[in-house]
Design an enzyme around this catalytic site. Structure first.
Site, PDB file in Angstrom:
ATOM      1  NE  ARG A 175      54.829 -78.640  26.751  1.00  0.00           N
ATOM      2  CZ  ARG A 175      53.481 -78.538  26.728  1.00  0.00           C
ATOM      3  NH1 ARG A 175      52.723 -79.590  26.522  1.00  0.00           N
ATOM      4  NH2 ARG A 175      52.907 -77.375  26.883  1.00  0.00           N
ATOM      5  CB  SER A 224      60.323 -74.674  28.075  1.00  0.00           C
ATOM      6  OG  SER A 224      59.454 -73.584  27.966  1.00  0.00           O
ATOM      7  CD  GLU A 294      59.153 -78.536  27.504  1.00  0.00           C
ATOM      8  OE1 GLU A 294      58.745 -78.060  28.572  1.00  0.00           O
ATOM      9  OE2 GLU A 294      58.719 -78.171  26.393  1.00  0.00           O
TER      10      GLU A 294
HETATM   11  C1  LIG Z   1      61.385 -70.795  20.322  1.00  0.00           C
HETATM   12  C2  LIG Z   1      60.753 -72.091  20.770  1.00  0.00           C
HETATM   13  C3  LIG Z   1      59.471 -72.085  21.296  1.00  0.00           C
HETATM   14  C4  LIG Z   1      58.873 -73.289  21.716  1.00  0.00           C
HETATM   15  N1  LIG Z   1      57.611 -73.254  22.220  1.00  0.00           N
HETATM   16  C5  LIG Z   1      57.012 -74.407  22.586  1.00  0.00           C
HETATM   17  C6  LIG Z   1      55.675 -74.422  23.099  1.00  0.00           C
HETATM   18  O1  LIG Z   1      55.013 -73.402  23.201  1.00  0.00           O
HETATM   19  N2  LIG Z   1      55.141 -75.618  23.444  1.00  0.00           N
HETATM   20  C7  LIG Z   1      55.827 -76.783  23.347  1.00  0.00           C
HETATM   21  O2  LIG Z   1      55.269 -77.837  23.682  1.00  0.00           O
HETATM   22  N3  LIG Z   1      57.086 -76.794  22.867  1.00  0.00           N
HETATM   23  C8  LIG Z   1      57.700 -75.658  22.487  1.00  0.00           C
HETATM   24  N4  LIG Z   1      58.972 -75.684  22.009  1.00  0.00           N
HETATM   25  C9  LIG Z   1      59.704 -76.953  21.935  1.00  0.00           C
HETATM   26  C10 LIG Z   1      59.589 -77.677  20.580  1.00  0.00           C
HETATM   27  O3  LIG Z   1      59.254 -76.783  19.558  1.00  0.00           O
HETATM   28  C11 LIG Z   1      58.553 -78.796  20.637  1.00  0.00           C
HETATM   29  O4  LIG Z   1      58.898 -79.757  21.591  1.00  0.00           O
HETATM   30  C12 LIG Z   1      58.421 -79.457  19.248  1.00  0.00           C
HETATM   31  O5  LIG Z   1      57.207 -80.144  19.163  1.00  0.00           O
HETATM   32  C13 LIG Z   1      59.557 -80.374  18.924  1.00  0.00           C
HETATM   33  O6  LIG Z   1      59.423 -80.768  17.569  1.00  0.00           O
HETATM   34  P1  LIG Z   1      60.707 -81.080  16.674  1.00  0.00           P
HETATM   35  O7  LIG Z   1      60.224 -81.640  15.387  1.00  0.00           O
HETATM   36  O8  LIG Z   1      61.578 -79.894  16.596  1.00  0.00           O
HETATM   37  O9  LIG Z   1      61.371 -82.233  17.549  1.00  0.00           O
HETATM   38  P2  LIG Z   1      62.894 -82.603  17.776  1.00  0.00           P
HETATM   39  O10 LIG Z   1      63.532 -81.625  18.686  1.00  0.00           O
HETATM   40  O11 LIG Z   1      63.580 -82.851  16.487  1.00  0.00           O
HETATM   41  O12 LIG Z   1      62.695 -83.991  18.529  1.00  0.00           O
HETATM   42  C14 LIG Z   1      61.999 -84.070  19.756  1.00  0.00           C
HETATM   43  C15 LIG Z   1      61.728 -85.542  20.074  1.00  0.00           C
HETATM   44  O13 LIG Z   1      60.822 -86.069  19.108  1.00  0.00           O
HETATM   45  C16 LIG Z   1      61.375 -87.224  18.476  1.00  0.00           C
HETATM   46  N5  LIG Z   1      60.892 -87.255  17.081  1.00  0.00           N
HETATM   47  C17 LIG Z   1      60.871 -86.224  16.191  1.00  0.00           C
HETATM   48  N6  LIG Z   1      60.293 -86.637  15.025  1.00  0.00           N
HETATM   49  C18 LIG Z   1      59.973 -87.943  15.194  1.00  0.00           C
HETATM   50  C19 LIG Z   1      59.362 -88.940  14.361  1.00  0.00           C
HETATM   51  N7  LIG Z   1      58.960 -88.690  13.108  1.00  0.00           N
HETATM   52  N8  LIG Z   1      59.194 -90.194  14.867  1.00  0.00           N
HETATM   53  C20 LIG Z   1      59.580 -90.485  16.126  1.00  0.00           C
HETATM   54  N9  LIG Z   1      60.183 -89.599  16.959  1.00  0.00           N
HETATM   55  C21 LIG Z   1      60.355 -88.343  16.503  1.00  0.00           C
HETATM   56  C22 LIG Z   1      62.885 -87.060  18.606  1.00  0.00           C
HETATM   57  O14 LIG Z   1      63.543 -88.302  18.535  1.00  0.00           O
HETATM   58  C23 LIG Z   1      62.977 -86.407  19.986  1.00  0.00           C
HETATM   59  O15 LIG Z   1      62.885 -87.409  20.981  1.00  0.00           O
HETATM   60  C24 LIG Z   1      59.587 -74.497  21.590  1.00  0.00           C
HETATM   61  C25 LIG Z   1      60.878 -74.498  21.037  1.00  0.00           C
HETATM   62  C26 LIG Z   1      61.459 -73.318  20.626  1.00  0.00           C
HETATM   63  C27 LIG Z   1      62.817 -73.345  19.998  1.00  0.00           C
END
Ligand SMILES: Cc1cc2nc3c(=O)[nH]c(=O)nc-3n(C[C@H](O)[C@H](O)[C@H](O)COP(=O)(O)OP(=O)(O)OC[C@H]3O[C@@H](n4cnc5c(N)ncnc54)[C@H](O)[C@@H]3O)c2cc1C
Length: 302
Positions: A175, A224, A294
């Protein structure tokens, strides 16, 4: 930081919003305003914007789909950049290789791969974020993660230069990655293996079913809360420490999965953060384990 917002507003028009409320950009549905919220039309406009603000000592945050982020109540005294639909293109490069914009949703990428008979991206069908966030987090589930399919990324670095970074130049861990904080991911190339659509659909369905059975859906959460870095999974440590019934106001712990913290209605970020700290402290006292976050908590404390 001293930015002339009038000049910026004039220059970037509707791509730029002053004091934009960020709660609608977070899965928790919580968060104060950003001084400047910028959603670029295209790469050129993004480069131009970065050039304008680089001279200032600003706080910059990149937001993806906000599914892993808790935004504090006082918001962000600085700039938030969110890549929108213009950065969500998905393209077939070779029979087993695709190029994906950083704002593309994981689920759409998984479906695109499925439509093109490419296996290896099924796990993305049950992660609710965008590709940019998935790469930064090295997201994954059920034994797969982004590092296994990523060939390279295109980024803009902290000096405003575009670069391509190959998989073997990135350190991936559970992660997380060592990609520097102010790098903006624009796109990525993923490689899978050619397979049959039928098998890919079956695998996607299995993973989605497993997820539905073990995790809550349709709730305001960041997934998580703590990493599963320890011998025991975070949810087990939380349960064993008797923390699964703790709450602070409307900040509660999911009954279905006690590593999922939930905004049950009117929770503030400070409620979620207090609940996080309470659980961390209690788990440390009862088990000796220091839970590591996380989810990302961003924004100013006051
Ligand atoms: C219901 C639910 C289930 C989930 N299940 C999982 C799972 O099974 N496995 C898992 O790994 N995660 C899971 N997650 C967590 C989450 O979905 C992941 O971490 C996801 O990949 C985050 O993506 P995001 O675009 O929403 O990131 P954000 O929350 O918007 O950002 C996360 C990080 O990425 C950075 N970031 C985003 N876009 C960019 C970009 N273009 N350039 C540089 N930095 C960037 C942000 O600055 C931040 O540091 C879950 C979340 C929820 C709500």
């Amino acid at each position: 930081m001293k930015l002339n917002t009038d000049i910026l507003q004039k220059k970037f028009g509707k791509s730029l919003i002053i004091k934009e409320n960020l709660s609608k950009y977070s899965w928790f549905n919580i968060g104060g305003p950003a001084d400047i919220f910028f959603r670029p039309e295209n790469k050129e406009q993004l480069l131009e914007f970065l050039n304008q603000i680089r001279k200032n000592n600003y706080q910059l945050h990149i937001l993806g789909a906000g599914s892993n982020t808790l935004i504090r109540d006082s918001g962000i005294k600085g700039v938030v950049i969110k890549l929108g639909s213009k950065f969500s293109n998905i393209k077939l490069l070779e029979k087993d290789m695709i190029e994906v914009g950083a704002a593309a949703l994981d689920r759409k990428v998984s479906d695109f791969a499925q439509n093109n008979d490419i296996s290896g991206m099924e796990f993305l069908s049950c992660i609710p974020g965008s590709i940019g966030g998935a790469i930064i987090m090295n997201s994954g589930c059920y034994g797969s993660d982004i590092s296994e399919i990523l060939t390279s990324i295109k980024i803009i670095d902290d000096k405003g230069k575009e670069k391509e970074i190959k998989n073997d130049e990135i350190k991936f861990y559970y992660r997380g990655t060592d990609i520097p904080k102010n790098y903006i991911i624009l796109s990525a190339i993923f490689k899978g293996t050619v397979s049959s659509k039928q098998l890919i659909v079956k695998k996607q369905e299995e993973l989605i079913k497993r997820k539905k059975e073990s995790q809550p859906s349709q709730i305001k959460t960041g997934g998580s809360t703590f990493k599963n870095n320890n011998k025991k999974k975070a949810w087990m440590l939380i349960k064993e420490s008797g923390c699964d019934k703790l709450y602070v106001g409307d900040a509660k712990i999911s009954e279905k999965h006690c590593n999922f913290f939930v905004n049950k209605g009117k929770a503030k970020a400070s409620d979620i953060e207090r609940l996080i700290n309470k659980v961390k402290k209690e788990v440390k006292t009862k088990t000796g384990v220091s839970l590591e976050l996380e989810i990302k908590i961003i924004g100013n404390e006051k």
